[in-house]
Design an enzyme around this catalytic site. Structure first.
Site, PDB file in Angstrom:
ATOM      1  N   ARG A   1      37.589  67.739 -40.149  1.00 48.72           N
ATOM      2  CA  ARG A   1      37.068  69.207 -40.520  1.00 48.72           C
ATOM      3  C   ARG A   1      36.967  69.301 -42.049  1.00 48.72           C
ATOM      4  O   ARG A   1      35.941  69.870 -42.471  1.00 48.72           O
ATOM      5  CB  ARG A   1      37.761  70.111 -40.011  1.00 48.72           C
ATOM      6  CG  ARG A   1      37.181  71.568 -40.128  1.00 48.72           C
ATOM      7  CD  ARG A   1      37.712  72.868 -39.352  1.00 48.72           C
ATOM      8  NE  ARG A   1      39.179  72.668 -38.709  1.00 48.72           N
ATOM      9  CZ  ARG A   1      40.163  72.808 -39.342  1.00 48.72           C
ATOM     10  NH1 ARG A   1      40.248  73.026 -40.775  1.00 48.72           N
ATOM     11  NH2 ARG A   1      41.415  72.514 -38.870  1.00 48.72           N
TER      12      ARG A   1
ATOM     13  N   ASP B   1      15.901  79.868 -48.683  1.00 51.77           N
ATOM     14  CA  ASP B   1      16.009  79.172 -47.601  1.00 51.77           C
ATOM     15  C   ASP B   1      14.726  77.987 -47.611  1.00 51.77           C
ATOM     16  O   ASP B   1      13.553  78.372 -47.801  1.00 51.77           O
ATOM     17  CB  ASP B   1      15.682  79.893 -46.287  1.00 51.77           C
ATOM     18  CG  ASP B   1      15.582  79.187 -45.159  1.00 51.77           C
ATOM     19  OD1 ASP B   1      15.204  77.897 -44.876  1.00 51.77           O
ATOM     20  OD2 ASP B   1      15.738  79.584 -44.050  1.00 51.77           O
TER      21      ASP B   1
ATOM     22  N   LYS C   1      15.109  70.616 -39.264  1.00 52.33           N
ATOM     23  CA  LYS C   1      13.796  70.337 -39.498  1.00 52.33           C
ATOM     24  C   LYS C   1      13.279  69.217 -39.962  1.00 52.33           C
ATOM     25  O   LYS C   1      13.625  67.924 -39.553  1.00 52.33           O
ATOM     26  CB  LYS C   1      13.019  71.829 -39.828  1.00 52.33           C
ATOM     27  CG  LYS C   1      13.630  72.930 -39.165  1.00 52.33           C
ATOM     28  CD  LYS C   1      13.488  73.402 -37.927  1.00 52.33           C
ATOM     29  CE  LYS C   1      14.424  74.234 -37.277  1.00 52.33           C
ATOM     30  NZ  LYS C   1      14.346  75.627 -37.986  1.00 52.33           N
TER      31      LYS C   1
HETATM   32  C1  PLP Z   1      15.322  76.712 -37.750  1.00 52.96           C
HETATM   33  C2  PLP Z   1      15.406  77.521 -39.235  1.00 52.96           C
HETATM   34  C3  PLP Z   1      16.561  78.107 -39.428  1.00 52.96           C
HETATM   35  C4  PLP Z   1      17.937  78.176 -38.381  1.00 52.96           C
HETATM   36  O1  PLP Z   1      18.516  76.747 -38.566  1.00 52.96           O
HETATM   37  P1  PLP Z   1      19.026  76.224 -37.097  1.00 52.96           P
HETATM   38  O2  PLP Z   1      19.256  74.942 -37.617  1.00 52.96           O
HETATM   39  O3  PLP Z   1      18.301  76.396 -35.987  1.00 52.96           O
HETATM   40  O4  PLP Z   1      20.406  76.884 -37.182  1.00 52.96           O
HETATM   41  C5  PLP Z   1      16.646  79.022 -40.376  1.00 52.96           C
HETATM   42  N1  PLP Z   1      15.708  79.173 -41.435  1.00 52.96           N
HETATM   43  C6  PLP Z   1      14.379  78.428 -41.197  1.00 52.96           C
HETATM   44  C7  PLP Z   1      13.167  78.727 -41.936  1.00 52.96           C
HETATM   45  C8  PLP Z   1      14.411  77.859 -39.842  1.00 52.96           C
HETATM   46  O5  PLP Z   1      13.043  77.235 -39.746  1.00 52.96           O
END
Ligand code: PLP
Length: 382
Positions: free
Chosen positions: A46, A170, A195
């Site tokens: 962890r 983000d 992604k």
């Molecule tokens: C998918 C996504 C998230 C969340 O991520 P997960 O891996 O699905 O938890 C946050 N911000 C953006 C812009 C995303 O496309």
């Protein structure tokens, strides 16, 4: 080192015991110690795992940051960041953001006394108006989801710096290949690694990167204390995905440009949201802070009928109807009934998420096939 070389080499080195060029999957929970307190830097998975360490270094290097931490999902990375705050602290967030980010802010952290303000960040003044002595974080998502709005990261940083406010971006949509928020003054970069970084739709993972040692200490403390870590196998898959990041994103950008122009000239299409268009509201900022315009496009239909949008997303054959984005294959989605269903209608319509809005994650197939597929789906409409 340039980014393509970093994508292939940063954070990884041949395995010391065998020379294996690929980082092994250290599928272990614990590590044998020679004596109490005498270990090789690894005690329990962890806290530390060599496959994860390699990936964390790789992602940090791609973002030009010092410290990286990986999590079991993008939302677990966001969860870690918000846990750095205290009850009473305030967050200013963009109003046009990933539905899951909105949900964790509103339904998890608000009840612990953290206050969230959602504002349109295109206008700096909206942010300045919300700042007070309790403001501790500015949360930026750019390009935004699904409206492809571009927020001026440097402008937000300049507001934050004078007020000792942390800025987190983000960077999921842009990827480090197109945009490096830390270089623009942000304190933390967040990724849904699920992604583009993973890139093959086979892993769910998140990451945070920072160069601030105080933030990094907190980040690792929370990563270890809350325990939302990714598995070694998943870290291996993402290390593998990252090796082609630069090549994939180049093709995503090229294909998206072709698709965007095709849609713009289509009789059934109303508006196309893609930051590469000169008439895009924030095209100048996109050009200033990004090295390309990415693989994401949204558009809505003439007459704005929900049923028409549902027809299009069900008629495509090369595009697949699915949530998520950033994989090699093209995906199509209907934000109102899928990713943004958790955002109230008034809130989403304010930011342009209307009933007929369709979002594309343009993959790296042959562009001609993608255009043909969209043409047959749109021409069947009425
Ligand atoms: C998918 C996504 C998230 C969340 O991520 P997960 O891996 O699905 O938890 C946050 N911000 C953006 C812009 C995303 O496309």
């Amino acid at each position: 080192m340039k980014i393509g070389t970093k994508a292939i080499h940063a954070g990884v080195s041949p395995d010391e015991t065998t020379g294996a060029i690929m980082t092994p999957i250290y599928q272990t929970s614990t590590y044998v110690q020679e004596g109490v307190g005498n270990h090789k830097g690894y005690e329990y998975s962890r806290t530390q795992n060599p496959t994860r360490s390699a990936l964390q270094k790789s992602i940090a290097a791609l973002e030009n940051g010092e410290y990286g931490a990986c999590f079991g999902s993008g939302l677990a990375a966001i969860d870690c960041l918000i846990k750095m705050l205290n009850p009473g602290d305030e967050v200013i967030s963009t109003n046009d953001l990933y539905g899951g980010s909105y949900r964790i802010f509103k339904t998890i952290f608000e009840k612990y006394g953290i206050v969230f303000h959602f504002v349109n960040m295109i206008n700096k003044q909206n942010v300045e108006e919300k700042i007070n002595s309790k403001t501790k974080l500015i949360w930026i998502e750019t390009p935004s989801n699904p409206m492809m709005n571009i927020i001026d990261i440097e402008a937000m940083v300049s507001i934050a710096k004078g007020n000792k406010i942390m800025v987190c971006v983000d960077n999921t949509f842009a990827t480090p290949y197109l945009q490096n928020p830390l270089d623009l003054g942000a304190d933390v970069v967040m990724h849904s690694v699920t992604k583009y970084l993973g890139g093959h739709s086979d892993v769910v993972m998140g990451a945070l990167v920072t160069s601030n040692v105080k933030i990094a200490d907190e980040m690792y403390r929370i990563q270890n204390s809350s325990g939302a870590i990714p598995a070694p196998m998943d870290c291996f898959l993402v290390l593998r995905g990252i090796k082609t990041l630069h090549v994939r994103i180049q093709r995503h950008c090229e294909n998206a440009e072709k698709v965007a122009h095709f849609l713009k000239s289509h009789a059934k299409v109303d508006k196309v949201y893609w930051p590469g268009f000169e008439e895009h509201l924030n095209h100048d900022i996109a050009k200033k802070q990004m090295r390309g315009f990415g693989g994401m496009i949204s558009f809505n239909l003439k007459d704005n009928q929900l049923e028409d949008a549902l027809k299009v997303v069900s008629k495509v054959k090369v595009f697949s109807l699915a949530e998520s984005l950033g994989g090699v294959e093209s995906l199509i989605g209907h934000p109102v009934s899928m990713t943004h269903a958790s955002i109230p209608k008034e809130v989403r319509e304010e930011s342009g998420v209307v009933d007929s809005l369709i979002r594309l994650s343009v993959g790296i197939e042959d562009a001609e096939d993608l255009l043909e597929d969209l043409e047959q789906a749109l021409s069947n409409l009425y």
